[in-house]
Scaffold this active site. Structure first.
Site, short mmCIF file in Angstrom:
data_model
loop_
_atom_site.label_atom_id
_atom_site.label_comp_id
_atom_site.label_asym_id
_atom_site.label_seq_id
_atom_site.Cartn_x
_atom_site.Cartn_y
_atom_site.Cartn_z
N TRP A 126 48.50 67.72 37.50
CA TRP A 126 48.23 67.38 36.11
C TRP A 126 46.79 66.93 35.91
O TRP A 126 46.17 67.22 34.89
CB TRP A 126 49.17 66.26 35.66
CG TRP A 126 48.96 65.80 34.25
CD1 TRP A 126 49.55 66.30 33.11
CD2 TRP A 126 48.09 64.75 33.79
NE1 TRP A 126 49.11 65.63 32.00
CE2 TRP A 126 48.20 64.67 32.39
CE3 TRP A 126 47.22 63.88 34.44
CZ2 TRP A 126 47.49 63.75 31.63
CZ3 TRP A 126 46.51 62.96 33.69
CH2 TRP A 126 46.65 62.90 32.30
N HIS A 127 46.24 66.25 36.92
CA HIS A 127 44.89 65.70 36.77
C HIS A 127 43.80 66.75 36.83
O HIS A 127 42.70 66.51 36.32
CB HIS A 127 44.64 64.63 37.84
CG HIS A 127 45.24 63.30 37.52
ND1 HIS A 127 46.56 63.00 37.77
CD2 HIS A 127 44.71 62.20 36.93
CE1 HIS A 127 46.80 61.77 37.37
NE2 HIS A 127 45.71 61.26 36.85
N GLY A 128 44.05 67.87 37.45
CA GLY A 128 43.00 68.87 37.49
C GLY A 128 43.37 70.09 38.29
O GLY A 128 44.25 70.04 39.16
#
Length: 471
Positions: free
Chosen positions: A319-321
């Site tokens: 989700w973060h990258g």
């Protein structure tokens, strides 16, 4: 992007608030929607169409769920349709080039990356729209009949681009009936100012230290300097992201909304489990309620629990990258949480809290080194520097130089990372009226001084993007 800088907020927010307070109550949502869309479209106008599309899909599927309320199969079909569209849009814009690059690397192919710009805040507003659809399917929230009100909820500018992730159930009633009280506006303004001070005076300065150390020739930093850089980035990320949450919550209060808290002094944690109860709370609770618990949580045996934990943390990292370091970062925490749960957690609880603090901070600092390097080679070099395995010295005069030049920022950051302010506030509430009045006057003077100092910093550095805008 233009709107990702704090000076833009100084121009944008007063105009919005003046008009918002001036119009009759029935027009407030329209004013809020108008300014939210301008805020989002300012830098990349084309992506406003993406928001219209995503919200229209969820709104229509919500109406259809209501229309077929007694047909569980049809309701499930519309839920799947809504979630599939949301995840497909997120995957296309955020992960297409990552998947192409991975495919090219594995199969020696030469597929050209799409080179798409990432819509700002897409991870945040996608999770908000999905929470509405899932909660509606579960009959936990009423169906939203007014599309413009739903669009207002999704596009609300205070928390649109970097959270906290606000669920529809939190603001449903406030979208229709909210009372804007003077004390709420005042409290919101002070909360906004606190976030502003944290961002400009601490996060940006800690970030400057990190960038100086990161720019050193690979492997040349002493072990102490490498660890100082890792600590500086940890402080930068915490104060940067929590500052945005403070500003978002403060702006929400000024508009009559109560957004959920997103941080609870996570660097004061005594374990990894404790850290994730305190860091990015809205994301952790989202994965808990919409992924972990539906998978079975810890209710179906140890092996299923281990699987569920690793799935959740793989997704949290992703989700973060769109890079392998984020996946590694997520699995790093997934494995540590499993070990804490089943191996050394009980022993850790019996140890003095100071040991727990040291243990948690050590793990968090190492984790954020994984987080910041999307180049795995550079990550390996920095870890070798931290371990003294890169032929570097354990100590160097540059460490003392950095420590001396950033001593005020580092000291303030370390102190404010712990719940000093709530402790002081509690003590003040127990004091007499005279003491409270004197402290309040001193605090007001302090806010004025800090504001002037902040403006001085902003004059010299007009671009102040928040780190989480790129997620």
């Amino acid at each position: 992007m233009v709107f990702s800088s704090i000076p833009f907020l100084f121009f944008f927010l007063p105009i919005c608030l003046i008009l918002y307070y001036a119009v009759p109550y029935r027009w407030k949502n329209s004013v809020l929607l108008f300014f939210s869309l301008i805020f989002y479209a300012w830098g990349e106008p084309v992506y406003i169409l993406l928001m219209f599309f995503a919200t229209a899909v969820d709104y229509c599927n919500g109406r259809l769920m209501e229309r077929f309320d007694r047909n569980e199969g049809m309701r499930r079909l519309f839920l799947v349709c809504s979630v599939t569209v949301n995840l497909s849009v997120l995957a296309f814009f955020k992960y297409a080039d990552f998947l192409i690059g991975t495919f090219n690397g594995i199969f020696s192919a030469s597929i050209k990356p799409l080179g798409l710009g990432l819509p700002v805040g897409i991870s945040f507003f996608t999770f908000q729209t999905m929470s509405y659809s899932i909660d509606l399917y579960r009959r936990k929230v009423p169906m939203e009949r007014n599309y413009l009100d739903y669009l207002t909820y999704v596009s609300m500018f205070p928390q649109l681009v970097a959270g906290p992730i606000v669920r529809y159930s939190v603001v449903n009633e406030e979208l229709r009936h909210r009372e804007i009280k003077k004390e709420e506006v005042t409290e919101g303004l002070f909360r906004f100012m606190q976030g502003l001070f944290k961002k400009v005076l601490i996060a940006n300065q800690a970030g400057a230290l990190w960038e100086e150390i990161r720019a050193l020739e690979a492997g040349s930093a002493s072990v102490a300097t490498a660890w100082l850089g890792a600590l500086a980035f940890t402080l930068q990320l915490y104060f940067d992201f929590s500052a945005y949450s403070d500003m978002a919550i403060g702006m929400g209060r000024m508009l009559g909304f109560r957004f959920p808290e997103n941080f609870n002094y996570p660097l004061s944690s005594v374990s990894v489990t404790d850290f994730w109860r305190r860091w990015h709370i809205s994301l952790s609770s989202w994965f808990r309620d919409y992924v972990y618990i539906p998978l079975g949580g810890n209710r179906k045996g140890t092996l299923r629990h281990l699987r569920n934990m690793l799935i959740v943390w793989f997704l949290t990292g992703l989700w973060h990258g769109a890079a392998w370091n984020f996946v590694l970062w997520g699995l790093y925490y997934g494995v540590l949480l499993v070990l804490e749960k089943y191996v050394w957690g009980k022993a850790l609880e019996r140890l003095p809290k100071i040991f727990g603090h040291f243990y948690a901070v050590l793990i968090v600092v190492v984790g954020f080194v994984i987080f910041v390097f999307d180049d795995m080679g550079a990550l390996g070099v920095y870890f070798r520097s931290m371990a003294g395995c890169a032929g570097n010295a354990w100590w160097g005069t540059e460490f003392l130089w950095y420590l001396f030049n950033y001593k005020v920022v580092l000291a303030a950051a370390v102190v404010l990372a712990f719940p000093v302010y709530p402790w002081f506030k509690k003590k003040l509430e127990a004091a007499g009226d005279g003491m409270r009045m004197g402290v309040s006057m001193a605090a007001m003077a302090g806010y004025v001084v800090l504001f002037l100092v902040t403006v001085a910093f902003l004059v010299n550095d007009t671009f102040n993007p928040f780190l989480y805008f790129r997620f």
